[in-house]
Design a protein around this motif. Sequence first.
Motif, PDB file in Angstrom:
ATOM      1  N   GLY A 133     -78.368  39.301   6.873  1.00 16.01           N
ATOM      2  CA  GLY A 133     -79.385  40.064   6.156  1.00 16.01           C
ATOM      3  C   GLY A 133     -78.795  41.248   5.418  1.00 16.01           C
ATOM      4  O   GLY A 133     -79.146  41.508   4.256  1.00 16.01           O
ATOM      5  N   ALA A 134     -77.880  41.974   6.058  1.00 16.32           N
ATOM      6  CA  ALA A 134     -77.248  43.114   5.401  1.00 16.32           C
ATOM      7  C   ALA A 134     -76.433  42.671   4.193  1.00 16.32           C
ATOM      8  O   ALA A 134     -76.493  43.289   3.120  1.00 16.32           O
ATOM      9  N   CYS A 135     -75.664  41.587   4.342  1.00  9.62           N
ATOM     10  CA  CYS A 135     -74.857  41.091   3.219  1.00  9.62           C
ATOM     11  C   CYS A 135     -75.746  40.647   2.057  1.00  9.62           C
ATOM     12  O   CYS A 135     -75.410  40.861   0.884  1.00  9.62           O
ATOM     13  N   LYS A 170     -88.855  37.285   6.377  1.00 12.55           N
ATOM     14  CA  LYS A 170     -89.303  37.407   7.761  1.00 12.55           C
ATOM     15  C   LYS A 170     -88.479  38.443   8.522  1.00 12.55           C
ATOM     16  O   LYS A 170     -89.026  39.263   9.281  1.00 12.55           O
ATOM     17  N   LEU A 171     -87.176  38.428   8.322  1.00 12.60           N
ATOM     18  CA  LEU A 171     -86.302  39.347   9.045  1.00 12.60           C
ATOM     19  C   LEU A 171     -86.600  40.800   8.692  1.00 12.60           C
ATOM     20  O   LEU A 171     -86.558  41.680   9.569  1.00 12.60           O
ATOM     21  N   GLN A 172     -86.899  41.064   7.428  1.00 15.23           N
ATOM     22  CA  GLN A 172     -87.115  42.453   7.030  1.00 15.23           C
ATOM     23  C   GLN A 172     -88.418  43.038   7.571  1.00 15.23           C
ATOM     24  O   GLN A 172     -88.642  44.249   7.484  1.00 15.23           O
ATOM     25  N   GLU A 173     -89.257  42.198   8.147  1.00 20.79           N
ATOM     26  CA  GLU A 173     -90.483  42.689   8.767  1.00 20.79           C
ATOM     27  C   GLU A 173     -90.278  43.116  10.210  1.00 20.79           C
ATOM     28  O   GLU A 173     -91.191  43.708  10.817  1.00 20.79           O
ATOM     29  N   ARG A 174     -89.129  42.859  10.775  1.00 19.21           N
ATOM     30  CA  ARG A 174     -88.887  43.261  12.154  1.00 19.21           C
ATOM     31  C   ARG A 174     -88.843  44.786  12.256  1.00 19.21           C
ATOM     32  O   ARG A 174     -88.312  45.473  11.367  1.00 19.21           O
ATOM     33  N   VAL A 212     -85.436  46.461  11.796  1.00 20.79           N
ATOM     34  CA  VAL A 212     -84.962  46.586  10.418  1.00 20.79           C
ATOM     35  C   VAL A 212     -85.667  47.738   9.713  1.00 20.79           C
ATOM     36  O   VAL A 212     -85.045  48.527   8.995  1.00 20.79           O
ATOM     37  N   ARG A 213     -86.966  47.860   9.946  1.00 22.91           N
ATOM     38  CA  ARG A 213     -87.712  48.948   9.314  1.00 22.91           C
ATOM     39  C   ARG A 213     -87.237  50.314   9.820  1.00 22.91           C
ATOM     40  O   ARG A 213     -87.100  51.265   9.037  1.00 22.91           O
ATOM     41  N   ARG A 214     -86.996  50.411  11.120  1.00 24.49           N
ATOM     42  CA  ARG A 214     -86.513  51.685  11.663  1.00 24.49           C
ATOM     43  C   ARG A 214     -85.135  52.029  11.097  1.00 24.49           C
ATOM     44  O   ARG A 214     -84.853  53.182  10.763  1.00 24.49           O
ATOM     45  N   SER A 215     -84.268  51.028  10.999  1.00 26.11           N
ATOM     46  CA  SER A 215     -82.925  51.252  10.451  1.00 26.11           C
ATOM     47  C   SER A 215     -82.998  51.750   9.018  1.00 26.11           C
ATOM     48  O   SER A 215     -82.271  52.682   8.625  1.00 26.11           O
ATOM     49  N   ALA A 216     -83.864  51.140   8.232  1.00 27.83           N
ATOM     50  CA  ALA A 216     -84.017  51.547   6.833  1.00 27.83           C
ATOM     51  C   ALA A 216     -84.505  52.989   6.740  1.00 27.83           C
ATOM     52  O   ALA A 216     -84.017  53.782   5.912  1.00 27.83           O
ATOM     53  N   GLU A 217     -85.445  53.331   7.579  1.00 26.44           N
ATOM     54  CA  GLU A 217     -85.970  54.698   7.567  1.00 26.44           C
ATOM     55  C   GLU A 217     -84.877  55.703   7.893  1.00 26.44           C
ATOM     56  O   GLU A 217     -84.766  56.742   7.249  1.00 26.44           O
ATOM     57  N   ARG A 218     -84.039  55.371   8.854  1.00 25.83           N
ATOM     58  CA  ARG A 218     -83.002  56.310   9.281  1.00 25.83           C
ATOM     59  C   ARG A 218     -81.867  56.414   8.278  1.00 25.83           C
ATOM     60  O   ARG A 218     -81.092  57.369   8.309  1.00 25.83           O
ATOM     61  N   GLU A 219     -81.750  55.428   7.400  1.00 28.25           N
ATOM     62  CA  GLU A 219     -80.717  55.508   6.354  1.00 28.25           C
ATOM     63  C   GLU A 219     -81.336  55.789   4.981  1.00 28.25           C
ATOM     64  O   GLU A 219     -80.689  55.614   3.952  1.00 28.25           O
ATOM     65  N   ASN A 220     -82.602  56.217   4.986  1.00 29.89           N
ATOM     66  CA  ASN A 220     -83.301  56.603   3.748  1.00 29.89           C
ATOM     67  C   ASN A 220     -83.314  55.483   2.718  1.00 29.89           C
ATOM     68  O   ASN A 220     -83.084  55.707   1.522  1.00 29.89           O
ATOM     69  N   PRO A 224     -85.573  52.929   0.789  1.00 27.82           N
ATOM     70  CA  PRO A 224     -86.994  52.746   0.482  1.00 27.82           C
ATOM     71  C   PRO A 224     -87.345  51.281   0.210  1.00 27.82           C
ATOM     72  O   PRO A 224     -86.482  50.464  -0.119  1.00 27.82           O
ATOM     73  N   GLY A 225     -88.619  50.946   0.333  1.00 29.76           N
ATOM     74  CA  GLY A 225     -89.126  49.638  -0.092  1.00 29.76           C
ATOM     75  C   GLY A 225     -88.589  48.481   0.727  1.00 29.76           C
ATOM     76  O   GLY A 225     -88.231  48.623   1.892  1.00 29.76           O
ATOM     77  N   ASN A 226     -88.554  47.304   0.078  1.00 29.73           N
ATOM     78  CA  ASN A 226     -88.020  46.117   0.751  1.00 29.73           C
ATOM     79  C   ASN A 226     -86.565  46.350   1.134  1.00 29.73           C
ATOM     80  O   ASN A 226     -85.788  46.903   0.352  1.00 29.73           O
ATOM     81  N   VAL A 227     -86.209  45.857   2.299  1.00 31.73           N
ATOM     82  CA  VAL A 227     -84.856  46.117   2.800  1.00 31.73           C
ATOM     83  C   VAL A 227     -83.907  44.971   2.472  1.00 31.73           C
ATOM     84  O   VAL A 227     -82.773  45.204   2.036  1.00 31.73           O
ATOM     85  N   LEU A 228     -84.359  43.717   2.647  1.00 33.75           N
ATOM     86  CA  LEU A 228     -83.445  42.583   2.573  1.00 33.75           C
ATOM     87  C   LEU A 228     -83.710  41.633   1.411  1.00 33.75           C
ATOM     88  O   LEU A 228     -82.779  40.995   0.928  1.00 33.75           O
ATOM     89  N   LEU A 229     -84.935  41.497   0.961  1.00 33.67           N
ATOM     90  CA  LEU A 229     -85.256  40.624  -0.164  1.00 33.67           C
ATOM     91  C   LEU A 229     -85.895  41.451  -1.260  1.00 33.67           C
ATOM     92  O   LEU A 229     -86.846  42.185  -1.018  1.00 33.67           O
ATOM     93  N   SER A 230     -85.353  41.355  -2.480  1.00 36.36           N
ATOM     94  CA  SER A 230     -85.787  42.184  -3.614  1.00 36.36           C
ATOM     95  C   SER A 230     -85.705  43.668  -3.276  1.00 36.36           C
ATOM     96  O   SER A 230     -86.666  44.420  -3.465  1.00 36.36           O
ATOM     97  N   PRO A 231     -84.559  44.117  -2.766  1.00 35.94           N
ATOM     98  CA  PRO A 231     -84.446  45.537  -2.405  1.00 35.94           C
ATOM     99  C   PRO A 231     -84.419  46.421  -3.641  1.00 35.94           C
ATOM    100  O   PRO A 231     -84.051  45.986  -4.738  1.00 35.94           O
TER     101      PRO A 231
END
Length: 266
Positions: free
Chosen positions: A201-203, A230-234, A237-245, A247-254
């Motif tokens: 997902g990160a790659c 599906k993975l980006q809804e976990r 993943v959402r907490r990780s994104a918040e802590r690294e600032n 925004p928006g979709n994390v893994l698909l169409s970021p």
Amino acid sequence: MTWTCGWRLDFAQAESNHRGKSIRAGARSTQMTKPFVLYYSPDSANLAVRFVLEELELAYEEVLLNRSSREHTKPEYRALNPQGLIPVLIDEDQDAPMFETGAIILHLADKAGRLAPLPSAPARGQLLKWLFYISNTLHADLRIGFYAHRYADGQRAEDMLRKAVQRRVRDHFALVDGELGKSGRKNLAGEDLTVADFYLGACARWAQLYPPGYEQDLHSFRHLAGFLEKLQERASVRRSAERENIPGNVLLSPRFPETDLAAVMG
């Protein structure tokens, strides 16, 4: 200098008021003797490690590295990772700092007893081959594209290299898409979610963003796109994104992060 806890916190406090921050991942924390310490820079390879820390609900501290000022190249950090690459994870049950993303996340999974089959399990080989494929092939090619100037002389040579790598990366995602499309396959290494899924997902995120002008569109890979969505809804993943600032979709169409590019690719 050593990498002991006392030295680590001294370095953190001397460099930034944001460092040494304690994180308790998720709603509860798996019991460990001492929290892990993650050296990170926003949206760098540490993102995959953070996904796993959060998914496993492990307590950890974070130490922010300023890539814009090349802080990761300083002797203090090279004492942890001689390559000067990010991330580094400190586990005080180990006799040395850990680097290499794949090694770190597999270690975390084995230690927590989740997100990886046991070494004796028949499914272990399936995980290992895909985890090392991501680490040694997909992520390695992405890095060449990110830092083409390290491998080619002159803008024309860099552009040619990036185009060639872009084709290779697309082939990698096509292979993964086919694997995910196999009958009954919910995740890359089988039915159960593993560390390989978070690394993939990160790659996938980075391939859609970096380097500017060579972004990949992954929507045509139907199985991969569905997996990422599906993975980006976990929650992890959402907490990780918040802590690294992020925004928006994390893994698909970021969305491209609102930060200096040198802070991500420096």
